[in-house]
Design an enzyme around this catalytic site. Sequence first.
Site, PDB file in Angstrom:
ATOM      1  N   HIS A 241       0.861  -1.186   0.000  1.00  0.00           N
ATOM      2  CA  HIS A 241       0.000   0.000   0.000  1.00  0.00           C
ATOM      3  C   HIS A 241       0.893   1.230   0.000  1.00  0.00           C
ATOM      4  CE1 HIS A 241       1.131   0.131   4.206  1.00  0.00           C
ATOM      5  NE2 HIS A 241       0.606  -1.069   4.410  1.00  0.00           N
TER       6      HIS A 241
ATOM      7  N   SER B  13      -2.247   0.075   6.498  1.00  0.00           N
ATOM      8  CA  SER B  13      -1.812  -1.242   6.943  1.00  0.00           C
ATOM      9  C   SER B  13      -2.419  -2.282   6.003  1.00  0.00           C
ATOM     10  CB  SER B  13      -2.313  -1.493   8.370  1.00  0.00           C
ATOM     11  OG  SER B  13      -2.266  -2.877   8.662  1.00  0.00           O
TER      12      SER B  13
ATOM     13  N   HIS C 239       4.090   1.265   2.176  1.00  0.00           N
ATOM     14  CA  HIS C 239       5.234   0.563   1.583  1.00  0.00           C
ATOM     15  C   HIS C 239       5.825   1.399   0.440  1.00  0.00           C
ATOM     16  CE1 HIS C 239       2.717  -2.997   2.979  1.00  0.00           C
ATOM     17  NE2 HIS C 239       3.855  -3.224   3.601  1.00  0.00           N
TER      18      HIS C 239
ATOM     19  N   LYS D  25       5.698   3.220  11.526  1.00  0.00           N
ATOM     20  CA  LYS D  25       4.409   2.617  11.886  1.00  0.00           C
ATOM     21  C   LYS D  25       4.637   1.476  12.878  1.00  0.00           C
ATOM     22  CE  LYS D  25       0.198   0.754  11.130  1.00  0.00           C
ATOM     23  NZ  LYS D  25       0.375  -0.636  10.890  1.00  0.00           N
TER      24      LYS D  25
ATOM     25  N   GLN E  96       7.015 -15.319  12.822  1.00  0.00           N
ATOM     26  CA  GLN E  96       6.644 -14.145  13.628  1.00  0.00           C
ATOM     27  C   GLN E  96       5.159 -14.124  13.961  1.00  0.00           C
ATOM     28  OE1 GLN E  96       7.973 -11.249  10.533  1.00  0.00           O
ATOM     29  NE2 GLN E  96       6.099 -10.135  11.029  1.00  0.00           N
TER      30      GLN E  96
END
Length: 255
Positions: A37, A189, A40, A153, A64
């Site tokens: 998005h 996000s 990025h 972020k 993760q």
Amino acid sequence: MQKAHIITNISDIKEKIGEIKCSGLTLGFVPTMGALHIGHESLIERANTECDAVIVSIFVNPIQFGPNEDFSKYPRQLEQDREICSKYGVDYIFAPIEQEMYPGKYVTEVVPPALYQDRLCGKSRPGHFNGVATVVLKLFNIITPDKAYFGEKDAQQLAIIKKMVQDLNVPVEIIGCPIIRDADGLACSSRNKYLTKESREKALTLYKVLQAHNLDLLHPDIELEYFEEVELGQDKFFAIAAKVDGVRLIDNIRL
Ligand code: AMP
């Protein structure tokens, strides 16, 4: 417009990197999990202005994610991502499959210091930052970039990566980039895709809370995870995390 090349295995990307380095070009690197998005894009654009060649990695890193998290339903859209990368003249997209990154059953992990992990997302997602630090160090060793770009972020992640690079003498410069928001103020996000129109309206109150520094502004349906002021290394920020209709969102403002 030339399409960005997608490379899925380590030996091939290393060969391309060898060519870049032989030509004396500087290499910028933007690690991502895809579903790109404008957040990025801002990292890619910055890498493009500061480096001769740019590699973006797209890898949804299994180690993760916790057992009850959204690993399997995390958005995957490689062709769309490729379009975006091509628009910015990205040289290569490194998009390995899981087997390429973790061929064995057992993995040596990087463990960031407790002081950096025992709060915020590290507290609610045990093991998350071991997974992040491990994959980022692996990617640094594969790509050997001059500069790597990370968003503010994920403020705790950025602080942890800076610390890892310093502590382990990793030869890369870490560049932190400001949070990109949609016009309504919501921090971009990949997980925003999960929000319905109503959920999004609720989610907007996260940023309102940060700006006004007042938790009363949080929509009553939102399940708050934390709202804290923290200092990690050089970085000082107010951070919030919450679940909005089942979607976990984070945001912060720097102090
Ligand atoms: P992700 O794909 O979520 O792992 O994110 C890849 C990189 O993009 C990380 O360094 C993030 O901090 C960064 N990023 C994600 N969202 C934003 C945003 N809204 N503004 C700036 N950077 C972001």
